[in-house]
Design a protein around this motif. Structure first.
Motif, short mmCIF file in Angstrom:
data_model
loop_
_atom_site.label_atom_id
_atom_site.label_comp_id
_atom_site.label_asym_id
_atom_site.label_seq_id
_atom_site.Cartn_x
_atom_site.Cartn_y
_atom_site.Cartn_z
N PRO A 84 0.81 -1.22 0.00
CA PRO A 84 0.00 0.00 0.00
C PRO A 84 0.85 1.27 0.00
O PRO A 84 1.99 1.27 0.46
CB PRO A 84 -0.81 -0.12 1.30
CG PRO A 84 0.00 -1.02 2.17
CD PRO A 84 0.68 -1.98 1.26
N THR A 85 0.26 2.34 -0.53
CA THR A 85 0.89 3.66 -0.51
C THR A 85 -0.11 4.65 0.07
O THR A 85 -0.86 5.29 -0.66
CB THR A 85 1.31 4.09 -1.93
OG1 THR A 85 0.26 3.77 -2.86
CG2 THR A 85 2.58 3.40 -2.36
N PRO A 86 -0.15 4.78 1.39
CA PRO A 86 -1.10 5.68 2.05
C PRO A 86 -0.58 7.12 2.07
O PRO A 86 0.43 7.45 1.43
CB PRO A 86 -1.18 5.10 3.46
CG PRO A 86 0.20 4.53 3.69
CD PRO A 86 0.67 4.02 2.35
N VAL A 87 -1.28 7.97 2.81
CA VAL A 87 -0.81 9.32 3.05
C VAL A 87 -0.62 9.52 4.55
O VAL A 87 -1.19 8.79 5.36
CB VAL A 87 -1.78 10.39 2.50
CG1 VAL A 87 -1.80 10.37 0.99
CG2 VAL A 87 -3.18 10.23 3.08
N SER A 88 0.15 10.52 4.91
CA SER A 88 0.39 10.84 6.32
C SER A 88 -0.80 11.62 6.88
O SER A 88 -1.77 11.92 6.17
CB SER A 88 1.66 11.69 6.44
OG SER A 88 1.44 12.98 5.86
N GLU A 89 -0.72 11.96 8.16
CA GLU A 89 -1.78 12.76 8.77
C GLU A 89 -1.91 14.12 8.11
O GLU A 89 -2.98 14.75 8.15
CB GLU A 89 -1.51 12.92 10.27
CG GLU A 89 -1.67 11.64 11.07
CD GLU A 89 -1.51 11.85 12.56
OE1 GLU A 89 -1.29 13.03 12.96
OE2 GLU A 89 -1.59 10.86 13.31
N ASP A 90 -0.84 14.59 7.48
CA ASP A 90 -0.87 15.87 6.77
C ASP A 90 -1.20 15.69 5.28
O ASP A 90 -1.04 16.62 4.49
CB ASP A 90 0.50 16.56 6.89
CG ASP A 90 0.84 16.91 8.33
OD1 ASP A 90 -0.08 17.24 9.10
OD2 ASP A 90 2.03 16.82 8.69
N ASN A 91 -1.66 14.49 4.93
CA ASN A 91 -2.05 14.17 3.55
C ASN A 91 -0.87 14.28 2.57
O ASN A 91 -1.06 14.62 1.40
CB ASN A 91 -3.21 15.06 3.09
CG ASN A 91 -4.49 14.74 3.82
OD1 ASN A 91 -4.79 13.58 4.08
ND2 ASN A 91 -5.27 15.76 4.14
N CYS A 260 -7.65 4.01 -2.10
CA CYS A 260 -7.37 4.54 -3.43
C CYS A 260 -7.97 5.93 -3.64
O CYS A 260 -7.26 6.92 -3.70
CB CYS A 260 -7.90 3.58 -4.50
SG CYS A 260 -6.92 2.07 -4.68
N ILE A 261 -9.31 5.99 -3.76
CA ILE A 261 -9.95 7.24 -4.16
C ILE A 261 -9.70 8.34 -3.15
O ILE A 261 -9.50 9.50 -3.52
CB ILE A 261 -11.47 7.03 -4.37
CG1 ILE A 261 -11.70 6.01 -5.48
CG2 ILE A 261 -12.15 8.34 -4.74
CD1 ILE A 261 -13.16 5.69 -5.72
N GLY A 262 -9.69 8.01 -1.87
CA GLY A 262 -9.47 9.02 -0.85
C GLY A 262 -8.01 9.35 -0.63
O GLY A 262 -7.70 10.22 0.20
N VAL A 263 -7.12 8.68 -1.35
CA VAL A 263 -5.67 8.85 -1.13
C VAL A 263 -4.95 9.34 -2.38
O VAL A 263 -4.16 10.28 -2.33
CB VAL A 263 -5.06 7.51 -0.65
CG1 VAL A 263 -3.53 7.58 -0.64
CG2 VAL A 263 -5.60 7.13 0.72
N ASP A 264 -5.22 8.70 -3.50
CA ASP A 264 -4.45 8.95 -4.72
C ASP A 264 -4.42 10.41 -5.17
O ASP A 264 -3.38 10.87 -5.68
CB ASP A 264 -4.97 8.07 -5.86
CG ASP A 264 -4.77 6.59 -5.58
OD1 ASP A 264 -4.12 6.26 -4.57
OD2 ASP A 264 -5.28 5.77 -6.35
N PRO A 265 -5.52 11.17 -5.04
CA PRO A 265 -5.44 12.58 -5.45
C PRO A 265 -4.36 13.37 -4.73
O PRO A 265 -3.79 14.31 -5.28
CB PRO A 265 -6.83 13.12 -5.12
CG PRO A 265 -7.73 11.93 -5.21
CD PRO A 265 -6.90 10.80 -4.66
N TYR A 266 -4.05 12.97 -3.50
CA TYR A 266 -3.00 13.67 -2.77
C TYR A 266 -1.62 13.37 -3.36
O TYR A 266 -0.70 14.21 -3.27
CB TYR A 266 -3.03 13.29 -1.29
CG TYR A 266 -4.18 13.92 -0.54
CD1 TYR A 266 -4.32 15.30 -0.50
CD2 TYR A 266 -5.13 13.14 0.12
CE1 TYR A 266 -5.38 15.89 0.19
CE2 TYR A 266 -6.18 13.72 0.81
CZ TYR A 266 -6.30 15.10 0.84
OH TYR A 266 -7.34 15.68 1.52
N ASN A 327 -8.79 3.59 5.92
CA ASN A 327 -9.16 4.96 5.57
C ASN A 327 -10.68 5.12 5.44
O ASN A 327 -11.17 5.87 4.59
CB ASN A 327 -8.47 5.39 4.26
CG ASN A 327 -8.55 6.89 4.03
OD1 ASN A 327 -8.50 7.68 4.97
ND2 ASN A 327 -8.68 7.30 2.79
N SER A 328 -11.42 4.43 6.28
CA SER A 328 -12.88 4.59 6.26
C SER A 328 -13.26 5.94 6.85
O SER A 328 -12.80 6.31 7.94
CB SER A 328 -13.55 3.48 7.07
OG SER A 328 -14.93 3.73 7.20
#
Length: 420
Positions: A84-91, A260-266, A327-328
Motif C-alpha cells: 500500500p501507498t497511504p498518506v500521512s496525517e498531513d495528507n 485509493c480514491i481518498g488517497v491517490d489525489p494527494y 481509511n474509512s
C-alpha cells in the motif's frame, strides 16, 4: 534474456491486490507470494482469506507458494511489488512501505532481474525513488544489471466481475524488451488485454488520475447534495431524473475513503505542487469529500433535536460488502457525533473486531439492541437489507439514511427520516 522466457515470479505484499495476482499468475508461472505478516501467511495457508478476495476453494487450488521467509525470495527473476501507498496525517505521500519493499527486492534481485511496481504513486517514484533503493541494497545498476517496470493495480475490493484476470492491464518497462516481457506475462492471465504505455512515468500517471477523476466527480455530487438539501430536494430523486440522459455520469453522494480514491489525489497534488503548480480542482474535490463526515454528523445532530442521544451506526468499512476498514470515513461521522455529546454504538458484521479496535480505537457490537434514538445507515452492506430498523428505535426515533439504504421503504408510523 533467456531467464525472461519462463521466469520465476515473486509477488511482494499479499493483500487485496497481491493475493489475487499471485493466484492468477500461478496458473502459468512458478509464483512465490511473500508477505511480512506471519499471521496473514498462516491464515492463507489454512485456506482463509480475511479480505474475501479468494474463496477457500480458490486458495487451496492455487499453485502459488505463500511465505513470510525473506530468504525464499532469492533467485527469482521477476519481483512484483503490491504494497500500500497511504498518506500521512498531513495528507502527504507516505512511501515507507514501498521503500521497504524496494529494499527487500534489492536484497534478493540478481543480474537480469526485473522489479515491477503496482502500488499507486505519482510519476517518477518507480525510477527516482525505488530504483536507487534497489541499487543501494543490491549493489547493482538500474537499467544495466536489473530493470524496472510498472503495471498499476486496478483491483476494486469486493468486485467479483472486474477481477485481475478480466481487466485490461497497463504495463511499462525501462526498455522495450522489459515492456514486452511484462505484456506477455500479464497477458497470459487476462487474455492479452494489455496496453503498453510509452514509459514508466506515463503508466504511473495513468493510474493516479483514474482515482482522482472519480474523487472529483463524487465531490461534485456531494456538493450538489448539500445544495439540494437546502432547497428541500432529495439528491437521489434528482439523480434518478438526471441519469435518464444517455451521457450523464452516474456518481452517488457519500463518504469517500478507502486506500485509493481518498488517497491517490494527494499523490497527484503533491507532484503538481513540487512542480510549482497549484492543483485547484483536485484539492477542492478533496476538501469537499474530506469534510463530508463532519457535515453529515452535524445534519444528523440537528435532525435529532436532542442532546446525549443513543445512536447506532451501521457499517464501519470504507465501502459496501467488503471487510476493508482502511481509511474509512465513517469514523469521521462517529467522532463528530461523539463530539456533539451522543453515545455511539457501531455494528458491522463484515469488519474485523480486533483490526477495527487497533485502527480506530472503537469497539464493534455483536448485534444491535433496541432503544436507539437514531440509526445511521453509513455503509449499504447487503446484510443490512433485512434489518427491521424501526424496531431498533424509540418512538419518534430517527433513521439517518446516508446511502439511501431504506429509500422508498415504509418504515412505519412514528419513524422520522433524514437523508441527503
Amino acid at each position: 534474456m533467456d531467464r525472461w522466457k519462463n521466469p520465476t515470479i515473486a509477488v511482494i505484499g499479499l493483500g487485496y491486490v497481491g493475493l489475487p495476482l499471485a493466484a492468477a499468475l500461478a496458473r502459468d508461472f512458478d509464483v512465490l507470494g511473500f508477505d511480512i505478516d506471519a499471521t496473514r501467511i498462516r491464515e492463507l495457508n489454512a485456506g482463509h482469506d480475511r479480505t474475501n478476495e479468494l474463496t477457500p476453494d480458490a486458495l487451496n487450488a492455487s499453485k502459488a507458494r505463500l511465505t513470510d521467509d525473506l530468504g525464499a525470495l532469492q533467485g527469482h527473476d521477476i519481483f512484483i511489488v503490491t504494497v500500500p501507498t497511504p498518506v500521512s496525517e498531513d495528507n502527504e505521500p507516505d512511501l515507507t512501505a514501498v521503500r521497504k519493499a524496494a529494499e527487500t527486492v534489492g536484497t534478493a534481485i540478481g543480474k537480469g532481474g526485473i522489479a515491477v511496481f503496482e502500488s499507486t504513486v505519482y510519476p517518477g517514484v518507480t525510477e527516482d525513488v525505488c530504483g536507487p533503493v534497489i541499487e543501494a541494497a543490491s549493489g547493482l545498476k538500474s537499467g544495466t544489471d536489473f530493470f524496472l517496470g510498472y503495471s498499476p493495480e486496478r483491483i476494486n475490493p469486493g468486485d467479483k466481475v472486474h477481477t485481475v484476470d478480466k481487466i485490461t492491464k497497463v504495463v511499462a518497462g525501462q526498455t522495450p524488451e522489459v515492456a514486452a516481457t511484462l505484456a506477455r506475462i500479464y497477458g497470459s492471465m487476462n487474455g492479452n488485454r494489455i496496453h503498453i504505455a510509452p514509459d514508466i512515468k506515463t503508466a504511473e500517471a495513468s493510474k493516479v488520475i483514474e482515482n482522482a477523476q472519480r474523487d472529483i466527480n463524487i465531490a461534485f455530487v456531494n456538493e450538489i447534495a448539500l445544495i439540494f438539501e437546502r432547497m428541500g430536494l432529495s439528491v437521489y430523486d434528482v439523480l434518478d431524473a438526471a441519469r435518464t440522459k444517455w451521457n450523464f455520469l452516474d456518481f452517488k453522494p457519500g463518504l469517500v475513503g478507502g486506500h485509493c480514491i481518498g488517497v491517490d489525489p494527494y499523490y497527484l497534488s503533491h507532484a503538481a505542487q513540487q512542480m510549482g503548480y497549484d492543483p485547484d480542482v483536485i484539492l477542492s474535490g478533496r476538501r469537499i469529500n474530506d469534510a463530508m463526515g463532519a457535515v453529515l454528523a452535524e445534519r444528523i445532530h440537528k435532525s435529532l433535536g436532542i442532546d446525549a442521544a443513543k445512536i447506532l451506526v451501521l457499517g464501519i468499512t470504507f465501502k459496501e460488502n467488503v471487510p476493508d476498514i482502511r481509511n474509512s470515513k465513517v469514523i469521521d461521522v462517529i467522532r463528530a457525533l461523539e463530539l456533539f455529546g451522543h453515545s455511539v454504538s457501531i455494528y458491522d458484521p463484515l469488519a474485523d473486531v480486533a483490526e477495527t479496535k487497533h485502527e480506530y480505537g472503537v469497539d464493534l457490537i455483536d448485534s444491535p439492541a433496541n432503544g436507539y434514538h437514531a440509526v445511521v445507515g453509513a455503509v449499504p452492506h447487503a446484510v443490512f437489507d433485512e434489518l427491521k430498523v424501526s424496531e431498533l428505535l424509540v418512538p419518534g426515533g430517527l433513521v439517518a439514511d446516508i446511502k439511501g439504504i431504506w429509500r422508498g421503504m415504509d418504515l412505519g408510523d412514528g419513524v422520522r427520516r433524514w437523508s441527503l
